[in-house]
Structure formats: structure tokens, C-alpha cells
Design an enzyme around this catalytic site. Structure first.
Site, PDB file in Angstrom:
ATOM      1  CG  ASP A 113      -1.703  -1.280   1.389  1.00  0.00           C
ATOM      2  OD1 ASP A 113      -2.052  -1.901   0.375  1.00  0.00           O
ATOM      3  OD2 ASP A 113      -1.956  -1.668   2.550  1.00  0.00           O
ATOM      4  CD  GLU A 132      -8.440  -3.284  -1.133  1.00  0.00           C
ATOM      5  OE1 GLU A 132      -9.085  -3.446  -0.083  1.00  0.00           O
ATOM      6  OE2 GLU A 132      -7.427  -3.958  -1.424  1.00  0.00           O
ATOM      7  CG  HIS A 159      -3.254   0.232  -1.852  1.00  0.00           C
ATOM      8  ND1 HIS A 159      -4.314  -0.136  -1.068  1.00  0.00           N
ATOM      9  CD2 HIS A 159      -2.918   1.490  -1.457  1.00  0.00           C
ATOM     10  CE1 HIS A 159      -4.611   0.840  -0.218  1.00  0.00           C
ATOM     11  NE2 HIS A 159      -3.768   1.848  -0.448  1.00  0.00           N
ATOM     12  NE  ARG A 169       0.504  -6.831   0.487  1.00  0.00           N
ATOM     13  CZ  ARG A 169      -0.524  -6.286   1.134  1.00  0.00           C
ATOM     14  NH1 ARG A 169      -1.567  -5.840   0.447  1.00  0.00           N
ATOM     15  NH2 ARG A 169      -0.488  -6.173   2.440  1.00  0.00           N
TER      16      ARG A 169
END
Length: 373
Positions: free
Chosen positions: A68, A244, A310, A340
Site C-alpha cells: 500500500d 478499494e 494500491h 508485497r
């Protein structure tokens, strides 16, 4: 810089002199070398030796653990943050390609309380500067995911890397429902707040909502749902269904809301975008339209980029290039954890004013650094 020294070839007679009078010979060699450097005796400047070019390439990932990722650009400085799950960490750098080098400075600027509703599951922080004050918006809970809400930190110092971050409490969003991935955006001089949330109190689907802000720590009015996971690539066979990570970028006369869909626990996690014509009402759901090109950014097995998403955006130091910062996994099936990594690459705009992201760049591929680094 030291000029190169060409030593004269010594004859046998000169070698005899060198053995008997070494000091004299070294003086002679030095003088000869100086004349070779500047035969005019100093009237003309010498030509400098070519110097190696600075490293003009970088390689993804730019940060090994970076779910993120979010970047905020302030003058010549970039501030990067990401999900650690346990605190707010900031990275300060003037070179986005050098996040893992000595050119960057990283530190934890805030840790949550030991207990309470914002003590755990610290997700997707974003740092912004609004009217001279720094704010961090983040999602947190008491350890129970059902209780995730949006929270705000503030720092009035000029330097956001300082210790003067204050907890301004929960950003009390309309309807008081589950909320993550919040992001403020100014549209036509008015601030709005967008986030991913539940319609009710159970996790059937994550939708994207937007509402009006009256200050950096307060919102007003109703929430408006602008996006539900309805397209095949958004649903991705997941349960619950997910859209999202709303992120905004303006271009020409449009505002684009990028979003991630398909569930971060799947390799089908991808990026798409909505488009708003500047001047249209952001609080009218039908003002936002899906791009026909969706999805814009998808997994690329050959590049070892699974579930790219993201994202956030930044421009090169000289302001001429647009870049996307995102996370992806290096192997299939790695899901929503710390595998990630943070990656970045250049993107462009089509003749119609639409974003062109291309494919995720391969790990280990040499990419030119942002212009101006």
C-alpha cells in the site's frame, strides 16, 4: 582531478644516471610530465579527463517490503509511507529511485497506543500537507477487523520527520461503518474524502464512497457510493467482492480516481479508474464513469509481478514525467502479506487524455531514473 603522467622511456645511459642520481631523474620526469600535460607552459587550460556518468538506471523493487505505498511530493523532497501494520513509518528522499540507499532517511514517526480502537491493524497510511499542517490518514482497529475506522494524525512542524505528531482521533465518517484506505482530495477548491467501506455491518462487499470535508479532521453530509465491484475483473470470483484504495490524479479537464479490485489475496488483484469531468458534481454518483480500458494494470508473470495494485502517483524532480508507485508480489499465491514489494515505473497519457500504464516492469529490468535525479 589529476592529469595522466606519461613516463619517458629510459635509455641505458639514463638508467645509469638514475641509479647514481635518483633525485635528479625524478625531478626531470616530473618536469617532462608537466610539459606533456601543458606543452604551452600554462597559457591554455588542460582538457579534463572524461568522468563516468552517474548511474542513470534503477531496478525494481525500490523497497523490498512495501504494501500500500503512498508518496507525497513537497518541493524537491518526497515522503513515502506504507503499511507496516504496527506503526507509521516515513521515508524522506530526494530520489525516488534511491529509497533503499543512503540518499533516503526512514524513521517511525508514530506508534499506536497499547490498547483502544486505533491500537492495531494500522493499514494504508497517507501523508498530506493541508494549509501548512501535515496530516496522516490511516485505518486502524482494536484488533478486530470488523472495527476498522479511519483515523487522523497531525503535525504543525515544517519537518514531518519530527516527533511532534498528535493523535487527532477518529475521522467520523457518515453512517459509522467499516472503513479503510481513506484519501482526501481537493476538487474545484473544495476538499472531499474517499474511502473503501461496507454498506452495512457485515463484510459482503467493499465499495468506494466519497463525502465532503469541512476541515482536514471533519466531514459533513452523507456518504455517496460511487463504485461497487460489478465488472467481472472487479469481482474476480472473490467473496467478499472488493474495490478499494482510491487514488486521484488530474489531467487536462478530468480527475481520475484509480482503484484496486479483485481481492489482494488473489493474483487477479488489478488497477482500474473512474473519470470525472472537472466541473461535474463529485457527490453525484453518475458523474463518475468507468474507463472502457479497464483494467489498466494487471499481473505479469513474466515480470514476476502478481497482484499489482494500491498505487499512488508522483512526478519526476524536473516535473516532466508522471510515475506510478505500487505494490506487487514476486510469486503467485503470496496474497496480502509482507511479500508485497514497492515498485515504480513511468506512465504516459494517450492523445485522448487517458492514462497509459502499460505492463508492470520486470524485476531486475534496468529502468531510467526519473528525469532530474
Amino acid at each position: 582531478m589529476v592529469a595522466s603522467l606519461r613516463l619517458p622511456i629510459l635509455s641505458s645511459a639514463m638508467l645509469f644516471v638514475f641509479r647514481r642520481f635518483p633525485s635528479f631523474v625524478w625531478i626531470l620526469i616530473a618536469c617532462t610530465g608537466c610539459l606533456a600535460c601543458d606543452p604551452s607552459g600554462g597559457d591554455e587550460p588542460t582538457t579534463p579527463e572524461p568522468q563516468p556518468e552517474p548511474d542513470a538506471n534503477f531496478f525494481n523493487p525500490v523497497y523490498q517490503v512495501g504494501p500500500d505505498p503512498w508518496v507525497f511530493q513537497e518541493g524537491d523532497t518526497y515522503y513515502v509511507t506504507y503499511t507496516t501494520g504496527r506503526n507509521i513509518t516515513l521515508i524522506e528522499t530526494e530520489k525516488m529511485s534511491g529509497l533503499r540507499t543512503a540518499d533516503a532517511r526512514a524513521r517511525t514517526v508514530w506508534s499506536p497506543p497499547a490498547s483502544g480502537m486505533n491500537s492495531s491493524q494500522i493499514w494504508a497510511p497517507e501523508i498530506h500537507r493541508i494549509d501548512g499542517t501535515w496530516y496522516v490518514y490511516y485505518a486502524a482497529s482494536d484488533g478486530n477487523n470488523d472495527n476498522h475506522r479511519m483515523w487522523v494524525l497531525a503535525n504543525e512542524d515544517a519537518d514531518p520527520m519530527s516527533d511532534n505528531w498528535e493523535d487527532r482521533g477518529e475521522l467520523e465518517l457518515p453512517d459509522d461503518k467499516w472503513a479503510i484506505d481513506g484519501s482526501p482530495v481537493a476538487i474545484d477548491g473544495q476538499w472531499y474524502f474517499a474511502w473503501s467501506g461496507w454498506e452495512g455491518d457485515t463484510n459482503v462487499a467493499q465499495d468506494i464512497y466519497i463525502t465532503r470535508m469541512t476541515s482536514p479532521t471533519e466531514v459533513t453530509g452523507e456518504r455517496v457510493r460511487v463504485l461497487q465491484p460489478e465488472a467481472d475483473w472487479e469481482r474476480n470470483g472473490t467473496d467478499p467482492r472488493v474495490v478499494e484504495g482510491p487514488q486521484f490524479i488530474a489531467h487536462d479537464n478530468s480527475l481520475f480516481m484509480f482503484y484496486s479490485a479483485g481481492g489482494c489475496w488473489t493474483d487477479g488483484y488489478s488497477l482500474g479508474a473512474l473519470q470525472l469531468a472537472i466541473g461535474d458534481d463529485p457527490l453525484a454518483a453518475d458523474s463518475w464513469t468507468r474507463l472502457e480500458q479497464n483494467p489498466l494494470f494487471v499481473s505479469n508473470a513474466a515480470a514476476r509481478a502478481y497482484g499489482p495494485g494500491h498505487n499512488s502517483f508522483f512526478t519526476s524532480p524536473d516535473g516532466t514525467e508522471n510515475w506510478i508507485l505500487y505494490h506487487a508480489n514476486a510469486q503467485p499465491g503470496q496474497g496480502c502479506g509482507d511479500e508485497r514489494s514497492m515498485r515504480m515505473q513511468l506512465f504516459t497519457w494517450s492523445a485522448d487524455g487517458l492514462p497509459v500504464l502499460g505492463e508492470p516492469a520486470a524485476l531486475g529490468q534496468a529502468l531510467p531514473v526519473p528525469a532530474g535525479e
